[in-house]
Write an enzyme that holds these catalytic residues in place. Structure first.
Site, PDB file in Angstrom:
ATOM      1  N   ASN A  54      -5.581   5.264  13.996  1.00 12.83           N
ATOM      2  CA  ASN A  54      -5.086   5.354  12.514  1.00 12.83           C
ATOM      3  C   ASN A  54      -5.534   6.595  11.720  1.00 12.83           C
ATOM      4  O   ASN A  54      -6.757   6.025  11.493  1.00 12.83           O
ATOM      5  CB  ASN A  54      -4.885   3.878  12.130  1.00 12.83           C
ATOM      6  CG  ASN A  54      -6.076   3.386  11.572  1.00 12.83           C
ATOM      7  OD1 ASN A  54      -7.210   3.514  12.677  1.00 12.83           O
ATOM      8  ND2 ASN A  54      -5.764   2.242  11.012  1.00 12.83           N
ATOM      9  N   GLU A  56      -5.589   7.405   7.798  1.00 10.99           N
ATOM     10  CA  GLU A  56      -4.767   7.048   6.937  1.00 10.99           C
ATOM     11  C   GLU A  56      -4.597   8.088   5.452  1.00 10.99           C
ATOM     12  O   GLU A  56      -5.500   9.342   5.828  1.00 10.99           O
ATOM     13  CB  GLU A  56      -5.727   5.947   6.187  1.00 10.99           C
ATOM     14  CG  GLU A  56      -5.674   4.398   7.003  1.00 10.99           C
ATOM     15  CD  GLU A  56      -5.748   2.849   6.269  1.00 10.99           C
ATOM     16  OE1 GLU A  56      -6.613   2.842   5.573  1.00 10.99           O
ATOM     17  OE2 GLU A  56      -5.555   1.670   6.523  1.00 10.99           O
ATOM     18  N   ALA A  58      -3.982   8.984   1.135  1.00  8.87           N
ATOM     19  CA  ALA A  58      -4.504   8.026  -0.136  1.00  8.87           C
ATOM     20  C   ALA A  58      -2.877   7.672  -0.358  1.00  8.87           C
ATOM     21  O   ALA A  58      -2.059   7.128  -1.658  1.00  8.87           O
ATOM     22  CB  ALA A  58      -4.800   9.386  -1.311  1.00  8.87           C
ATOM     23  N   TYR A  60      -0.013   6.297   0.855  1.00 10.49           N
ATOM     24  CA  TYR A  60       0.401   5.312   1.625  1.00 10.49           C
ATOM     25  C   TYR A  60       1.039   5.508   2.989  1.00 10.49           C
ATOM     26  O   TYR A  60       0.308   5.298   4.196  1.00 10.49           O
ATOM     27  CB  TYR A  60      -0.083   3.842   1.256  1.00 10.49           C
ATOM     28  CG  TYR A  60      -1.352   3.646   0.297  1.00 10.49           C
ATOM     29  CD1 TYR A  60      -2.483   4.472  -0.174  1.00 10.49           C
ATOM     30  CD2 TYR A  60      -0.827   2.609  -0.163  1.00 10.49           C
ATOM     31  CE1 TYR A  60      -3.252   3.710  -0.313  1.00 10.49           C
ATOM     32  CE2 TYR A  60      -2.024   2.047  -0.881  1.00 10.49           C
ATOM     33  CZ  TYR A  60      -3.328   2.248  -1.291  1.00 10.49           C
ATOM     34  OH  TYR A  60      -4.073   2.297  -2.144  1.00 10.49           O
ATOM     35  N   GLU A  67      -1.478   5.407  17.463  1.00  8.67           N
ATOM     36  CA  GLU A  67      -0.746   5.056  18.927  1.00  8.67           C
ATOM     37  C   GLU A  67       0.006   6.646  18.695  1.00  8.67           C
ATOM     38  O   GLU A  67       0.194   7.202  19.684  1.00  8.67           O
ATOM     39  CB  GLU A  67       0.735   3.782  18.954  1.00  8.67           C
ATOM     40  CG  GLU A  67       0.172   2.626  18.897  1.00  8.67           C
ATOM     41  CD  GLU A  67      -0.331   2.088  17.695  1.00  8.67           C
ATOM     42  OE1 GLU A  67      -1.040   2.364  16.922  1.00  8.67           O
ATOM     43  OE2 GLU A  67       0.385   0.664  18.047  1.00  8.67           O
ATOM     44  N   CYS A 103       3.421  -1.614  16.193  1.00 11.85           N
ATOM     45  CA  CYS A 103       3.940  -1.181  15.125  1.00 11.85           C
ATOM     46  C   CYS A 103       5.765  -1.022  15.298  1.00 11.85           C
ATOM     47  O   CYS A 103       5.718  -0.372  16.226  1.00 11.85           O
ATOM     48  CB  CYS A 103       3.765  -1.030  13.776  1.00 11.85           C
ATOM     49  SG  CYS A 103       4.364   0.544  13.821  1.00 11.85           S
ATOM     50  N   CYS A 106       5.814   2.705  16.711  1.00 10.64           N
ATOM     51  CA  CYS A 106       5.171   3.178  17.164  1.00 10.64           C
ATOM     52  C   CYS A 106       6.278   2.881  18.768  1.00 10.64           C
ATOM     53  O   CYS A 106       5.909   3.452  19.199  1.00 10.64           O
ATOM     54  CB  CYS A 106       4.121   2.735  17.213  1.00 10.64           C
ATOM     55  SG  CYS A 106       3.071   3.753  16.449  1.00 10.64           S
TER      56      CYS A 106
HETATM   57  N1  THU Z   1      -1.670   0.317  12.225  1.00  9.19           N
HETATM   58  C1  THU Z   1      -1.739   0.945  13.453  1.00  9.19           C
HETATM   59  O1  THU Z   1      -3.215   2.595  13.412  1.00  9.19           O
HETATM   60  N2  THU Z   1      -1.113   0.933  14.444  1.00  9.19           N
HETATM   61  C2  THU Z   1      -0.278  -0.416  14.549  1.00  9.19           C
HETATM   62  O2  THU Z   1       0.750   0.404  15.993  1.00  9.19           O
HETATM   63  C3  THU Z   1       0.013  -1.102  13.676  1.00  9.19           C
HETATM   64  C4  THU Z   1      -0.726  -0.877  12.122  1.00  9.19           C
HETATM   65  C5  THU Z   1      -2.438   1.195  11.393  1.00  9.19           C
HETATM   66  C6  THU Z   1      -2.153   1.398  10.450  1.00  9.19           C
HETATM   67  C7  THU Z   1      -3.056   1.253   8.903  1.00  9.19           C
HETATM   68  O3  THU Z   1      -3.925   2.406   9.010  1.00  9.19           O
HETATM   69  C8  THU Z   1      -3.172   0.133   9.235  1.00  9.19           C
HETATM   70  O4  THU Z   1      -3.417   0.271  10.696  1.00  9.19           O
HETATM   71  C9  THU Z   1      -2.932  -1.370   8.781  1.00  9.19           C
HETATM   72  O5  THU Z   1      -1.562  -1.170   8.585  1.00  9.19           O
END
Ligand code: THU
Length: 144
Positions: A54, A56, A58, A60, A67, A103, A106
């Site tokens: 993942n 991220e 600033a 959000y 994924e 999620c 994804c």
């Molecule tokens: N996140 C993922 O990388 N994959 C998922 O399927 C769910 C969430 C990440 C996004 C964010 O950086 C962190 O997890 C918290 O939500």
């Protein structure tokens, strides 16, 4: 050992390797805002592996999940048929304490490229994981 047991063993080794790749990718997670680090590794129909973490931001909403990073890497390299994906997630500097399931966004993105029997391995470690059929996790998804 009969053939079936042998096949099972080879299969498990492949799964463990994929999970290990996801664990490794998770090391690079850029998650200063949530502190939740995710790694993913997918396998293409011709046996290639692509990984992601993942990333991220600033702002959000500009965050991208592990994924979708792995999927984008594979597609941009010319591979569009995925037979499996392993996902590992949890708080930074801790062993995953729960299974991090993909999620909704994804799942929708994966639906574009998942083979009919695509598997999802949601792992805490190489020995502790749950196996799902992708289409069991995402029935009736949007497709054109
Ligand atoms: N996140 C993922 O990388 N994959 C998922 O399927 C769910 C969430 C990440 C996004 C964010 O950086 C962190 O997890 C918290 O939500």
């Amino acid at each position: 050992m009969d053939l079936f047991e042998n096949e099972q063993k080879i299969d498990n080794e492949e799964v463990q390797q994929l999970i290990q790749s996801a664990i490794q990718a998770r090391e690079n997670a850029y998650a200063p805002y949530s502190g939740f680090c995710v790694g993913a590794a997918l396998r293409t129909d011709n046996g290639m592996t692509f990984t992601g973490c993942n990333v991220e931001n600033a702002s959000y909403g500009a965050t991208i999940c592990a994924e979708r990073v792995a999927i984008s890497k594979a597609v941009s390299a010319g591979y569009t048929q995925f037979t499996s994906i392993a996902i590992v997630g949890g708080a930074r500097d801790e062993e995953p304490s729960a299974y991090a399931s993909p999620c909704g966004i994804c799942r929708q993105v994966l639906a574009e490229f998942a083979t009919d029997n695509c598997k999802v391995y949601v792992a805490k470690s190489i020995r502790d994981y749950k196996i799902f059929s992708f289409w069991e996790l995402y029935p009736e998804g949007f497709k054109k």
